[in-house]
Motif scaffolding. Structure first.
Motif, short mmCIF file in Angstrom:
data_model
loop_
_atom_site.label_atom_id
_atom_site.label_comp_id
_atom_site.label_asym_id
_atom_site.label_seq_id
_atom_site.Cartn_x
_atom_site.Cartn_y
_atom_site.Cartn_z
N ARG A 98 -17.87 3.48 8.90
CA ARG A 98 -18.40 2.13 8.84
C ARG A 98 -17.72 1.33 7.72
O ARG A 98 -17.54 1.82 6.62
CB ARG A 98 -19.91 2.19 8.58
N GLY A 99 -17.34 0.11 8.05
CA GLY A 99 -16.68 -0.74 7.08
C GLY A 99 -15.17 -0.64 7.09
O GLY A 99 -14.48 -1.41 6.42
N ALA A 100 -14.62 0.31 7.87
CA ALA A 100 -13.17 0.47 7.94
C ALA A 100 -12.55 -0.70 8.69
O ALA A 100 -13.14 -1.25 9.62
CB ALA A 100 -12.81 1.78 8.62
N VAL A 101 -11.36 -1.09 8.26
CA VAL A 101 -10.64 -2.22 8.86
C VAL A 101 -9.24 -1.74 9.24
O VAL A 101 -8.61 -0.99 8.49
CB VAL A 101 -10.52 -3.39 7.86
N THR A 102 -8.77 -2.16 10.41
CA THR A 102 -7.44 -1.75 10.85
C THR A 102 -6.59 -2.99 11.15
O THR A 102 -7.12 -4.04 11.49
CB THR A 102 -7.53 -0.85 12.10
N VAL B 113 7.96 2.06 -2.00
CA VAL B 113 6.92 1.59 -1.09
C VAL B 113 6.42 2.75 -0.23
O VAL B 113 5.20 2.93 -0.06
CB VAL B 113 7.46 0.46 -0.18
N SER B 114 7.32 3.55 0.30
CA SER B 114 6.93 4.68 1.15
C SER B 114 6.10 5.69 0.37
O SER B 114 5.10 6.21 0.88
CB SER B 114 8.18 5.35 1.73
N ARG B 115 6.52 5.97 -0.87
CA ARG B 115 5.76 6.93 -1.69
C ARG B 115 4.36 6.42 -1.98
O ARG B 115 3.39 7.19 -1.97
CB ARG B 115 6.51 7.20 -3.00
N CYS B 116 4.24 5.12 -2.23
CA CYS B 116 2.92 4.55 -2.52
C CYS B 116 2.01 4.63 -1.30
O CYS B 116 0.81 4.92 -1.42
CB CYS B 116 3.05 3.12 -3.01
N PHE B 117 2.54 4.38 -0.12
CA PHE B 117 1.75 4.52 1.09
C PHE B 117 1.27 5.96 1.24
O PHE B 117 0.12 6.22 1.61
CB PHE B 117 2.56 4.10 2.32
N THR B 118 2.16 6.91 0.96
CA THR B 118 1.78 8.32 1.05
C THR B 118 0.67 8.66 0.07
O THR B 118 -0.29 9.37 0.41
CB THR B 118 3.02 9.21 0.79
N ARG B 119 0.78 8.16 -1.14
CA ARG B 119 -0.25 8.42 -2.15
C ARG B 119 -1.59 7.79 -1.76
O ARG B 119 -2.65 8.41 -1.95
CB ARG B 119 0.21 7.90 -3.51
N LEU B 120 -1.56 6.58 -1.23
CA LEU B 120 -2.81 5.94 -0.80
C LEU B 120 -3.45 6.71 0.35
O LEU B 120 -4.67 6.84 0.43
CB LEU B 120 -2.53 4.49 -0.37
N LYS B 121 -2.61 7.25 1.23
CA LYS B 121 -3.13 8.04 2.35
C LYS B 121 -3.72 9.35 1.86
O LYS B 121 -4.81 9.76 2.28
CB LYS B 121 -2.02 8.29 3.36
N LEU C 4 -7.85 0.67 6.71
CA LEU C 4 -8.46 0.76 5.38
C LEU C 4 -9.73 1.56 5.50
O LEU C 4 -10.70 1.11 6.12
CB LEU C 4 -8.76 -0.64 4.83
N LEU C 5 -9.75 2.74 4.90
CA LEU C 5 -10.93 3.61 4.97
C LEU C 5 -11.90 3.34 3.84
O LEU C 5 -13.10 3.52 3.99
CB LEU C 5 -10.48 5.09 4.95
N GLU C 6 -11.36 2.93 2.70
CA GLU C 6 -12.18 2.66 1.51
C GLU C 6 -11.74 1.33 0.91
O GLU C 6 -11.07 1.29 -0.15
CB GLU C 6 -12.01 3.79 0.49
N PRO C 7 -12.09 0.20 1.54
CA PRO C 7 -11.62 -1.10 1.04
C PRO C 7 -12.00 -1.38 -0.41
O PRO C 7 -11.19 -1.93 -1.17
CB PRO C 7 -12.29 -2.10 2.00
N ALA C 8 -13.22 -1.01 -0.80
CA ALA C 8 -13.67 -1.30 -2.16
C ALA C 8 -12.84 -0.51 -3.19
O ALA C 8 -12.43 -1.05 -4.22
CB ALA C 8 -15.15 -0.96 -2.32
N ALA D 121 -4.98 9.94 -0.96
CA ALA D 121 -6.21 9.66 -1.71
C ALA D 121 -7.37 9.30 -0.79
O ALA D 121 -8.50 9.10 -1.27
CB ALA D 121 -5.96 8.51 -2.69
N GLY D 122 -7.11 9.23 0.51
CA GLY D 122 -8.18 8.92 1.47
C GLY D 122 -8.55 7.45 1.53
O GLY D 122 -9.61 7.11 2.06
N LEU D 123 -7.69 6.59 0.99
CA LEU D 123 -8.01 5.15 0.97
C LEU D 123 -7.53 4.45 2.23
O LEU D 123 -8.13 3.46 2.65
CB LEU D 123 -7.36 4.50 -0.26
N ILE D 124 -6.46 4.94 2.84
CA ILE D 124 -5.94 4.35 4.07
C ILE D 124 -5.52 5.46 5.03
O ILE D 124 -5.39 6.63 4.65
CB ILE D 124 -4.72 3.44 3.82
#
Length: 227
Positions: free
Chosen positions: A162-166, A187-195, A210-214, A197-200
Protein backbone atom coordinates in the motif's frame (compact mmCIF):
# COMPACT_ATOMS: atom_id res chain seq x y z
CA UNK A 1 23.35 13.78 -43.76
CA UNK A 2 21.62 14.89 -40.58
CA UNK A 3 18.79 17.34 -40.98
CA UNK A 4 18.21 20.26 -38.64
CA UNK A 5 14.72 21.32 -37.53
CA UNK A 6 15.01 24.89 -38.79
CA UNK A 7 13.26 27.06 -41.33
CA UNK A 8 14.39 29.60 -43.89
CA UNK A 9 16.21 32.53 -42.36
CA UNK A 10 17.15 30.73 -39.14
CA UNK A 11 20.89 30.95 -38.51
CA UNK A 12 22.62 29.48 -35.46
CA UNK A 13 24.69 31.85 -33.34
CA UNK A 14 27.46 29.24 -33.02
CA UNK A 15 28.47 25.91 -34.61
CA UNK A 16 26.41 23.14 -33.07
CA UNK A 17 27.96 19.80 -34.05
CA UNK A 18 27.35 18.27 -30.62
CA UNK A 19 23.68 19.23 -30.70
CA UNK A 20 23.07 17.39 -33.94
CA UNK A 21 23.40 13.93 -32.47
CA UNK A 22 20.08 12.06 -32.64
CA UNK A 23 18.71 14.76 -34.96
CA UNK A 24 17.85 12.31 -37.72
CA UNK A 25 14.17 12.63 -36.82
CA UNK A 26 13.62 16.42 -36.79
CA UNK A 27 10.40 17.80 -35.39
CA UNK A 28 8.10 19.70 -37.73
CA UNK A 29 5.41 22.11 -36.64
CA UNK A 30 2.79 20.30 -38.69
CA UNK A 31 3.43 17.20 -36.56
CA UNK A 32 1.92 18.91 -33.53
CA UNK A 33 -0.65 16.61 -31.95
CA UNK A 34 0.85 13.49 -33.51
CA UNK A 35 2.92 10.98 -31.59
CA UNK A 36 6.62 11.82 -31.90
CA UNK A 37 9.15 8.98 -31.62
CA UNK A 38 11.89 8.89 -28.99
CA UNK A 39 14.94 11.11 -29.60
CA UNK A 40 13.09 13.55 -31.81
CA UNK A 41 14.76 16.96 -31.66
CA UNK A 42 12.08 19.55 -30.87
CA UNK A 43 14.30 22.62 -31.08
CA UNK A 44 17.99 23.50 -30.85
CA UNK A 45 19.91 25.92 -28.68
CA UNK A 46 21.06 29.04 -30.52
CA UNK A 47 18.47 28.95 -33.28
CA UNK A 48 15.59 31.39 -33.77
CA UNK A 49 13.14 30.93 -30.89
CA UNK A 50 10.68 28.11 -31.42
CA UNK A 51 7.04 28.12 -30.37
CA UNK A 52 6.24 27.13 -26.83
CA UNK A 53 4.90 23.61 -26.48
CA UNK A 54 2.91 21.84 -23.79
CA UNK A 55 3.71 18.18 -23.20
CA UNK A 56 0.48 16.21 -23.54
CA UNK A 57 1.97 12.72 -23.16
CA UNK A 58 5.50 11.42 -22.80
CA UNK A 59 8.70 13.13 -21.69
CA UNK A 60 11.01 15.84 -23.05
CA UNK A 61 14.56 16.60 -21.94
CA UNK A 62 15.79 20.18 -22.10
CA UNK A 63 19.55 20.64 -22.12
CA UNK A 64 22.58 22.72 -23.02
CA UNK A 65 25.70 21.32 -24.67
CA UNK A 66 29.32 22.45 -24.77
CA UNK A 67 31.29 22.38 -28.02
CA UNK A 68 33.12 19.21 -26.93
CA UNK A 69 29.86 17.31 -26.49
CA UNK A 70 29.45 17.55 -22.72
CA UNK A 71 25.80 18.01 -21.90
CA UNK A 72 23.87 19.35 -18.94
CA UNK A 73 20.26 18.27 -18.79
CA UNK A 74 18.32 21.19 -17.37
CA UNK A 75 15.02 19.44 -16.82
CA UNK A 76 12.95 16.37 -17.62
CA UNK A 77 9.47 17.60 -18.52
CA UNK A 78 6.30 15.57 -18.18
CA UNK A 79 2.61 15.97 -19.12
CA UNK A 80 1.00 19.35 -18.50
CA UNK A 81 4.24 21.29 -18.40
CA UNK A 82 5.52 23.81 -20.96
CA UNK A 83 8.85 23.87 -22.80
CA UNK A 84 10.30 26.84 -24.66
CA UNK A 85 9.82 29.45 -21.96
CA UNK A 86 12.25 32.35 -21.84
CA UNK A 87 12.91 35.77 -23.28
CA UNK A 88 14.90 36.73 -26.34
CA UNK A 89 14.77 35.74 -29.98
CA UNK A 90 16.97 32.64 -29.66
CA UNK A 91 16.47 29.31 -27.94
CA UNK A 92 18.53 29.21 -24.76
CA UNK A 93 18.56 25.42 -24.68
CA UNK A 94 17.70 22.39 -26.78
CA UNK A 95 14.90 19.89 -26.34
CA UNK A 96 14.33 16.31 -27.44
CA UNK A 97 11.80 13.61 -26.68
CA UNK A 98 12.85 10.69 -24.45
CA UNK A 99 9.92 8.47 -25.33
CA UNK A 100 6.90 8.51 -27.59
CA UNK A 101 5.62 12.01 -26.91
CA UNK A 102 2.71 14.20 -27.92
CA UNK A 103 3.08 18.00 -27.92
CA UNK A 104 0.71 20.89 -28.53
CA UNK A 105 1.56 24.47 -29.43
CA UNK A 106 0.79 26.93 -26.66
CA UNK A 107 -1.17 29.94 -27.88
CA UNK A 108 0.74 33.23 -27.72
CA UNK A 109 0.74 35.30 -25.71
CA UNK A 110 0.28 33.20 -22.60
CA UNK A 111 -2.30 34.43 -20.13
CA UNK A 112 -0.59 36.38 -17.34
CA UNK A 113 -1.69 33.87 -14.71
CA UNK A 114 -0.47 30.88 -16.74
CA UNK A 115 2.85 32.58 -17.45
CA UNK A 116 3.36 33.40 -13.78
CA UNK A 117 2.69 29.79 -12.76
CA UNK A 118 5.02 28.42 -15.45
CA UNK A 119 7.85 30.83 -14.62
CA UNK A 120 7.49 30.25 -10.87
CA UNK A 121 7.73 26.51 -11.42
CA UNK A 122 10.75 26.92 -13.70
CA UNK A 123 12.54 29.07 -11.12
CA UNK A 124 11.79 26.63 -8.31
CA UNK A 125 13.10 23.70 -10.33
CA UNK A 126 16.23 25.63 -11.31
CA UNK A 127 16.91 26.40 -7.65
CA UNK A 128 16.37 22.74 -6.74
CA UNK A 129 18.82 21.67 -9.46
CA UNK A 130 21.41 24.15 -8.18
CA UNK A 131 21.10 22.69 -4.67
CA UNK A 132 21.26 19.15 -6.03
CA UNK A 133 24.39 19.76 -8.10
CA UNK A 134 26.10 21.91 -5.50
CA UNK A 135 25.51 20.11 -2.24
CA UNK A 136 23.87 16.68 -2.53
CA UNK A 137 25.71 13.36 -2.53
CA UNK A 138 25.27 10.86 -5.35
CA UNK A 139 22.62 8.73 -3.53
CA UNK A 140 20.76 11.91 -2.55
CA UNK A 141 20.77 13.06 -6.17
CA UNK A 142 19.45 9.78 -7.54
CA UNK A 143 16.81 9.55 -4.80
CA UNK A 144 15.73 13.11 -5.61
CA UNK A 145 15.48 12.25 -9.31
CA UNK A 146 13.37 9.16 -8.62
CA UNK A 147 10.99 11.17 -6.45
CA UNK A 148 10.74 13.92 -9.08
CA UNK A 149 9.97 11.47 -11.89
CA UNK A 150 7.47 9.60 -9.74
CA UNK A 151 5.71 12.90 -9.08
CA UNK A 152 5.42 13.59 -12.81
CA UNK A 153 4.74 10.11 -14.18
CA UNK A 154 3.77 7.94 -11.22
CA UNK A 155 0.61 5.94 -10.69
CA UNK A 156 -0.47 3.59 -7.87
CA UNK A 157 1.38 0.29 -8.16
CA UNK A 158 -0.69 -2.85 -8.56
CA UNK A 159 0.14 -5.95 -6.57
CA UNK A 160 2.57 -3.99 -4.42
CA UNK A 161 2.44 -2.76 -0.85
CA UNK A 162 0.00 0.00 0.00
CA UNK A 163 1.26 3.44 -0.95
CA UNK A 164 3.70 2.14 -3.57
CA UNK A 165 4.01 4.19 -6.76
CA UNK A 166 5.27 3.00 -10.13
CA UNK A 167 6.39 4.85 -13.25
CA UNK A 168 8.05 4.31 -16.61
CA UNK A 169 11.68 5.48 -16.55
CA UNK A 170 11.95 7.55 -19.73
CA UNK A 171 15.55 8.75 -19.30
CA UNK A 172 18.44 6.37 -19.83
CA UNK A 173 21.25 6.10 -17.30
CA UNK A 174 23.20 8.50 -19.53
CA UNK A 175 20.34 11.03 -19.49
CA UNK A 176 20.19 10.78 -15.71
CA UNK A 177 23.96 11.17 -15.41
CA UNK A 178 23.81 14.34 -17.52
CA UNK A 179 20.97 15.64 -15.36
CA UNK A 180 22.50 14.81 -11.99
CA UNK A 181 26.15 15.62 -12.73
CA UNK A 182 27.25 12.02 -12.18
CA UNK A 183 28.83 9.23 -14.21
CA UNK A 184 26.66 6.50 -15.73
CA UNK A 185 28.36 3.96 -13.46
CA UNK A 186 27.56 5.98 -10.34
CA UNK A 187 23.91 6.32 -11.34
CA UNK A 188 23.68 2.55 -11.85
CA UNK A 189 25.35 1.84 -8.50
CA UNK A 190 22.95 4.19 -6.71
CA UNK A 191 19.94 2.47 -8.25
CA UNK A 192 21.34 -0.87 -7.08
CA UNK A 193 21.84 0.46 -3.55
CA UNK A 194 18.31 1.89 -3.42
CA UNK A 195 16.95 -1.45 -4.59
CA UNK A 196 18.98 -3.45 -2.08
CA UNK A 197 17.75 -1.12 0.68
CA UNK A 198 14.17 -2.06 -0.24
CA UNK A 199 13.25 1.51 -1.19
CA UNK A 200 12.58 0.86 -4.90
CA UNK A 201 12.11 -2.00 -7.31
CA UNK A 202 13.21 -2.02 -10.95
CA UNK A 203 11.76 -4.30 -13.61
CA UNK A 204 13.21 -4.64 -17.12
CA UNK A 205 15.37 -1.57 -16.42
CA UNK A 206 12.59 0.90 -17.24
CA UNK A 207 9.76 0.27 -14.76
CA UNK A 208 10.51 1.74 -11.35
CA UNK A 209 8.36 1.24 -8.26
CA UNK A 210 8.72 3.30 -5.10
CA UNK A 211 8.20 0.86 -2.24
CA UNK A 212 9.04 3.26 0.59
CA UNK A 213 8.38 6.82 -0.65
CA UNK A 214 8.76 8.40 2.80
CA UNK A 215 12.12 6.74 3.46
CA UNK A 216 13.28 7.53 -0.07
CA UNK A 217 12.45 11.17 0.64
CA UNK A 218 14.60 10.96 3.77
CA UNK A 219 17.52 9.77 1.63
CA UNK A 220 16.94 12.60 -0.85
CA UNK A 221 16.91 15.14 2.01
CA UNK A 222 20.10 13.76 3.58
CA UNK A 223 18.28 12.50 6.67
CA UNK A 224 19.02 8.84 5.99
CA UNK A 225 22.25 7.25 4.78
CA UNK A 226 22.32 4.18 2.55
CA UNK A 227 24.25 1.19 3.82
Amino acid sequence: MLQMPVHAGEVPIAPLPALLRNADRPFHKDATGSLLPPRTVVFLEGFARSPRYRVVDGCVATFQTLSDGRRQVIDLVGPGRIIGLGAGDRNRHSAETLGFTRLEVVAEPLAASDLEVALTETLARSQALAMLLGRKTAPERVASAVLDLAGQFGRPARQKKRGAVTFHLYPTRTDLADWLGLTVETVSRCFTRLKKAGLIDIQHNDLVTLLEPANLARVAAGDRALS
